[in-house]
Design a protein around this motif. Structure first.
Motif, PDB file in Angstrom:
ATOM      1  N   PHE A   1       2.657 -14.329 -19.156  1.00 23.67           N
ATOM      2  CA  PHE A   1       2.038 -14.346 -18.905  1.00 23.67           C
ATOM      3  C   PHE A   1       1.157 -15.813 -20.001  1.00 23.67           C
ATOM      4  CE2 PHE A   1       0.351 -10.396 -16.322  1.00 23.67           C
ATOM      5  CZ  PHE A   1       1.003 -11.063 -15.497  1.00 23.67           C
TER       6      PHE A   1
ATOM      7  N   ALA B   1       3.883 -19.102 -18.998  1.00 24.12           N
ATOM      8  CA  ALA B   1       3.312 -19.782 -18.127  1.00 24.12           C
ATOM      9  C   ALA B   1       2.499 -20.284 -17.587  1.00 24.12           C
ATOM     10  CB  ALA B   1       3.205 -18.140 -16.441  1.00 24.12           C
ATOM     11  N   ARG B   2       1.519 -20.140 -18.838  1.00 20.16           N
ATOM     12  CA  ARG B   2       0.108 -21.465 -18.837  1.00 20.16           C
ATOM     13  C   ARG B   2       0.229 -22.486 -18.452  1.00 20.16           C
ATOM     14  NH1 ARG B   2      -0.583 -20.919 -24.236  1.00 20.16           N
ATOM     15  NH2 ARG B   2      -2.620 -22.051 -24.248  1.00 20.16           N
TER      16      ARG B   2
ATOM     17  N   TYR C   1      -6.718 -23.573 -14.555  1.00 18.73           N
ATOM     18  CA  TYR C   1      -6.638 -21.639 -14.202  1.00 18.73           C
ATOM     19  C   TYR C   1      -5.667 -21.112 -15.820  1.00 18.73           C
ATOM     20  CZ  TYR C   1      -8.465 -22.985  -9.477  1.00 18.73           C
ATOM     21  OH  TYR C   1      -8.476 -23.434  -8.379  1.00 18.73           O
ATOM     22  N   GLN C   2      -5.576 -22.169 -16.538  1.00 18.56           N
ATOM     23  CA  GLN C   2      -4.956 -21.660 -17.997  1.00 18.56           C
ATOM     24  C   GLN C   2      -5.647 -19.480 -18.308  1.00 18.56           C
ATOM     25  OE1 GLN C   2      -3.729 -24.102 -20.623  1.00 18.56           O
ATOM     26  NE2 GLN C   2      -2.572 -25.431 -19.028  1.00 18.56           N
TER      27      GLN C   2
ATOM     28  N   LEU D   1      -4.858 -17.140 -17.059  1.00 17.11           N
ATOM     29  CA  LEU D   1      -3.124 -16.207 -17.304  1.00 17.11           C
ATOM     30  C   LEU D   1      -3.651 -15.520 -18.770  1.00 17.11           C
ATOM     31  CD1 LEU D   1      -1.126 -18.931 -16.133  1.00 17.11           C
ATOM     32  CD2 LEU D   1      -1.011 -16.525 -15.222  1.00 17.11           C
TER      33      LEU D   1
ATOM     34  N   GLU E   1     -10.037 -11.073 -14.228  1.00 15.55           N
ATOM     35  CA  GLU E   1      -9.043 -12.566 -13.842  1.00 15.55           C
ATOM     36  C   GLU E   1      -9.601 -12.311 -11.979  1.00 15.55           C
ATOM     37  OE1 GLU E   1      -5.905  -9.689 -14.461  1.00 15.55           O
ATOM     38  OE2 GLU E   1      -4.554 -11.400 -14.772  1.00 15.55           O
TER      39      GLU E   1
ATOM     40  N   TYR F   1      -1.399 -14.827 -10.715  1.00 12.17           N
ATOM     41  CA  TYR F   1      -0.429 -16.281 -10.974  1.00 12.17           C
ATOM     42  C   TYR F   1       0.106 -16.728  -9.670  1.00 12.17           C
ATOM     43  CZ  TYR F   1       3.551 -18.974 -12.382  1.00 12.17           C
ATOM     44  OH  TYR F   1       3.879 -19.906 -12.646  1.00 12.17           O
TER      45      TYR F   1
ATOM     46  N   ARG G   1      -0.987 -21.244  -8.974  1.00 14.45           N
ATOM     47  CA  ARG G   1      -0.347 -21.393  -8.825  1.00 14.45           C
ATOM     48  C   ARG G   1      -0.415 -22.628  -7.526  1.00 14.45           C
ATOM     49  NH1 ARG G   1       5.985 -21.363 -10.725  1.00 14.45           N
ATOM     50  NH2 ARG G   1       5.651 -23.171  -9.825  1.00 14.45           N
TER      51      ARG G   1
END
Ligand code: RET
Length: 268
Positions: A30, A33-34, A41-42, A45, A104, A237, A241
């Motif tokens: 996670f 993937a930021r 949206y970071q 994560l 989340e 996630y 995306r």
């Protein structure tokens, strides 16, 4: 602590060990993937990393408590040592991670910041009640006590799931078909995985012997945790995306306003 066969001891041992590995891997994933999602949206994560990082730590403690609570007996199985194994670390973990799981999910709903704040307050209070009310029953060996606290804990549990079901549904109606399908899947996954906890909790009341109940609960909670934290995080996630991509494509000077939603009917 009830005596265990080698198979029972190992099943719980392996479930805990596996969960440590998954939580640790998800924590790293996670964070890495930021950079693949839009800036806004970071944070989502980062929350996913926080959840799995906290859970990884607690599973290390749970695992250590499990190995300390048992030793190999001369008759071939495992017998309890003087160290008592209880669910304290698990409940401490839930107290921290369940509110974060709510953050989340709520972060990707179509609501104003003000609504988000008050929704989160209500749900976090309900989550704390659910966990605190479950605990006295969890650590009691008396089945009536277990049943009473478990029933009380189920009231906020049902409330949380009902509110989330409705709120996610409201957002689904405003999303593109692809995001809508994924939100629907997250909602089902949430219901299915959270539903495992009260079932695992009830195992000692189902007439199972003490050893089966204990091991069944450890395995049940471990599986539920893997689904409810890393897998749920991965599904969220996937959604952010797509949303990052959609928002990028639709960016030029408000040529397309995503807040209107792309309804299936409007496309034909
Ligand atoms: C990552 C950890 C999660 C998602 C934990 C969730 C825990 C629950 C939904 C627990 C619920 C309980 C009841 C509904 C009744 C019996 C007592 C509990 C606390 C096991």
């Amino acid at each position: 602590m009830p005596n265990l066969t080698v198979g029972q001891y190992d099943l719980s041992y392996n479930a805990m060990s596996f969960t440590i590995a998954v939580m640790g891997a998800a924590f790293v994933f996670f964070l890495l993937a930021r950079g693949t999602v839009a800036y806004k949206y970071q944070r989502v994560l980062e929350v996913g990393a926080l959840i799995t990082g906290v859970a990884c730590y607690h599973y290390v403690r749970i695992f250590a408590a499990w190995t300390a609570a048992y030793s190999r007996s001369t008759s071939g199985g495992y017998t309890g040592t003087n160290e008592l194994f209880n669910e304290g670390y698990r409940y401490a973990d839930w107290l921290l991670t369940v509110p974060l799981l709510l953050v989340e999910l709520i972060a990707i709903l179509y609501i104003t910041n003000q609504e988000r704040g008050s929704l989160l307050n209500k749900l976090v209070i309900a989550a704390a009640l659910m966990i605190v009310l479950g605990y006295p029953g969890e650590v009691s060996s008396d089945t009536t006590t277990r049943l009473i606290w478990g029933t009380l804990s189920t009231i906020p549990f049902v409330y949380i799931l009902a509110v989330l079901w409705r709120e996610v549904g409201a957002t689904m109606a405003r999303e593109t078909p692809e995001v809508r399908a994924r939100l629907s899947a997250v909602r089902l996954l949430l219901l299915a995985s959270w539903g495992v906890y009260p079932i695992a909790y009830l195992l000692p009341l189902l007439g199972l012997d003490e050893a089966t109940g204990l091991v069944g609960r450890q395995v049940g909670y471990s599986i539920a945790d893997v689904i409810a934290k890393p897998l749920y995080g991965l599904m969220i996630y996937g959604i952010i995306r797509i949303k990052s991509q959609e928002e990028k494509e639709n960016a030029p000077a408000g040529a397309y306003d995503t807040s209107e939603g792309i309804h299936a009917g409007a496309q034909s």
